[in-house]
Write an enzyme that holds these catalytic residues in place. Structure first.
Site, short mmCIF file in Angstrom:
data_model
loop_
_atom_site.label_atom_id
_atom_site.label_comp_id
_atom_site.label_asym_id
_atom_site.label_seq_id
_atom_site.Cartn_x
_atom_site.Cartn_y
_atom_site.Cartn_z
N SER A 74 -5.02 16.50 17.80
CA SER A 74 -4.15 15.75 16.87
C SER A 74 -4.94 14.52 16.41
O SER A 74 -5.12 13.58 17.18
CB SER A 74 -2.88 15.27 17.57
OG SER A 74 -2.17 16.35 18.12
N LYS A 77 -1.35 6.73 19.93
CA LYS A 77 -2.41 7.14 19.00
C LYS A 77 -1.81 7.87 17.80
O LYS A 77 -2.16 7.61 16.64
CB LYS A 77 -3.42 8.03 19.75
CG LYS A 77 -4.52 8.65 18.93
CD LYS A 77 -4.34 10.13 18.62
CE LYS A 77 -4.05 11.01 19.81
NZ LYS A 77 -3.87 12.42 19.46
N LYS A 130 1.78 17.48 11.95
CA LYS A 130 1.81 17.03 13.35
C LYS A 130 2.22 15.56 13.45
O LYS A 130 3.00 15.18 14.33
CB LYS A 130 0.43 17.26 13.98
CG LYS A 130 0.26 16.70 15.37
CD LYS A 130 1.13 17.37 16.42
CE LYS A 130 0.95 16.69 17.78
NZ LYS A 130 1.80 17.27 18.81
#
Ligand code: NAD
Length: 290
Positions: A93, A236, A168
Site C-alpha cells: 500500500s 502511513k 486502497k
C-alpha cells in the site's frame, strides 16, 4: 519463475500460496521467519536484482513508498535485473502518485507495471481470501490474474496505473474513520457507566452494526491489541490520503483528525499495536484527574 520481495506478515502467506500452487518462486529477503518458504521449495536469492533476473513476474509486498522505490531503483534493485516483457506487481500500500512515476520509469524499459494493493489483513492473506484492487493496463491485468486468484478472492481491475492504490487509500479512510467512531462510542459508553459488551451486542443488531464494530469493537472491549494491522502502518495510509488531498486541494477534515489521533497513539507507545488501540489514545486524552 515468479519473484517475491517483502516477506513480512502479509508477504509470507501470500508467497506460500504461490509455492503450494506449484510455482517456482524466487524469494528476497529470507529471514528466519520466512525460512519455511525455502523448506517448501522457494529459492532464496541474495538481492532484488537477482530476483528480477530470474523471474518473468516480480511481486512486491513492502511497507511504504520509500521501500518500494529503493527495492525497484536502488543499488542491486529490481530495475537492474529487468528486461523487456517482464511484469512488476506491487501489492504494497503506497502512494498513488509515486506509483505512476515508478510505472513510467519501468515502461521505458518495456516492463509492465500493476499496482495491486490488498485488503483483508493477515487472516485474508493466510486464507487466500484477500480483496485485491488493481491499477494498470488490461493485458498486464489478464497476465497477472491467475496469480492474483491464488492469493485473493475479490479481484477488481479499477482502472489505469495508480487507481488500485487510490482505491486502497479510500478503503483506509473508511476503516480508519470507522474505527475512530467505534472507539468514541465505546469509550463514551464505558465512561457513562454502561456495560460496554452489552452496548456492543445491542448495537450489532441495529443500524450502527458494522464489521468494525464487530471485530475491532470486541478487541477494544477485551483490550487485546496485538496486531493485526499496526497503527504505524494505518497512519502511513492516512498520510497518503493527506498528500493526495493536498495535491488535489481537497479538504478531508475527519481523515486529518484521525491521523492526528494516530500521532497521539504513537506518542504514547502504541505504534506497533493493532489500530483498534486508537481507543487507548482517546482514553488518554480524557484521562480522569488530569
Ligand atoms: P511487514 O512490516 O510485516 O513486512 C514488510 C516486509 O518487507 C518485512 O519482512 C521487511 O523485512 C521487508 N522489507 C523491507 N524492506 C525491504 C527491502 N529493502 N528488501 C527486501 N525486503 C524488505 O508489513 P506487512 O504487514 O506485511 O505489510 C506490507 C504491506 O501491506 C504494507 O504496505 C501494508 O500497509 C500493507 N497491508 C498490510 C495489511 C496487514 O494487515 N498487515 C493489510 C493490508 C495491507
Amino acid at each position: 519463475m515468479i519473484g517475491f520481495i517483502g516477506l513480512g506478515v502479509m508477504g509470507r502467506p501470500m508467497a506460500e500460496h504461490l509455492i503450494t500452487a506449484g510455482h517456482k518462486v524466487a524469494l528476497y529477503r529470507v529471514k528466519p521467519a520466512s525460512q519455511f518458504l525455502v523448506d517448501k521449495g522457494g529459492i532464496a536469492l541474495d538481492n532484488a536484482r537477482a530476483v528480477a533476473e530470474a523471474s518473468d513476474i516480480v511481486i512486491l509486498m513492502l511497507p511504504d513508498t520509500p521501500d518500494v522505490e529503493d527495492v525497484l531503483f536502488g543499488a542491486d534493485g529490481v530495475a537492474e535485473g529487468l528486461s523487456a516483457g517482464k511484469l512488476v506487481i506491487d501489492m504494497s500500500s503506497i502512494s498513488p502518485m509515486a506509483t505512476r512515476t515508478f510505472a513510467e520509469r519501468l515502461k521505458q524499459k518495456g516492463v509492465g507495471y500493476l499496482d495491486a494493493p490488498v485488503s483483508g489483513g493477515e487472516m485474508g492473506a493466510k486464507n487466500a481470501a484477500l480483496t485485491i484492487m488493481v491499477g494498470g493496463e488490461q493485458t498486464d491485468f489478464e497476465r497477472a490474474l491467475p496469480l492474483l486468484e491464488i492469493m485473493g478472492k475479490s479481484i477488481t481491475h479499477i482502472g489505469g496505473v495508480g487507481d488500485g492504490q487510490t482505491a486502497k487509500v479510500a478503503n483506509q479512510i473508511i476503516v480508519g474513520l470507522t474505527i475512530e467512531a467505534v472507539a468514541e462510542a465505546l469509550l463514551f459508553a464505558r465512561r457513562a457507566g454502561a456495560d460496554v459488551a452489552k452496548v456492543r451486542e445491542a448495537l450489532m443488531g441495529g443500524f450502527a452494526a458494522s464489521r468494525i464494530l464487530e471485530v475491532h469493537g470486541q478487541r477494544m472491549i477485551d483490550e487485546t491489541f496485538d496486531p493485526g494491522f499496526r497503527i504505524r502502518l494505518h497512519r502511513k495510509d492516512l498520510s497518503l490520503a493527506a498528500d493526495a488531498a493536498k495535491a488535489l486541494n481537497l479538504a478531508l477534515p475527519n481523515t486529518a483528525m484521525t491521523q492526528q489521533l494516530m500521532n497521539a497513539a504513537l506518542a504514547i507507545g502504541l505504534g506497533d499495536k493493532d489500530h483498534s488501540a486508537l481507543i487507548a489514545a482517546l482514553d488518554h486524552l480524557s484521562a480522569p484527574g488530569k
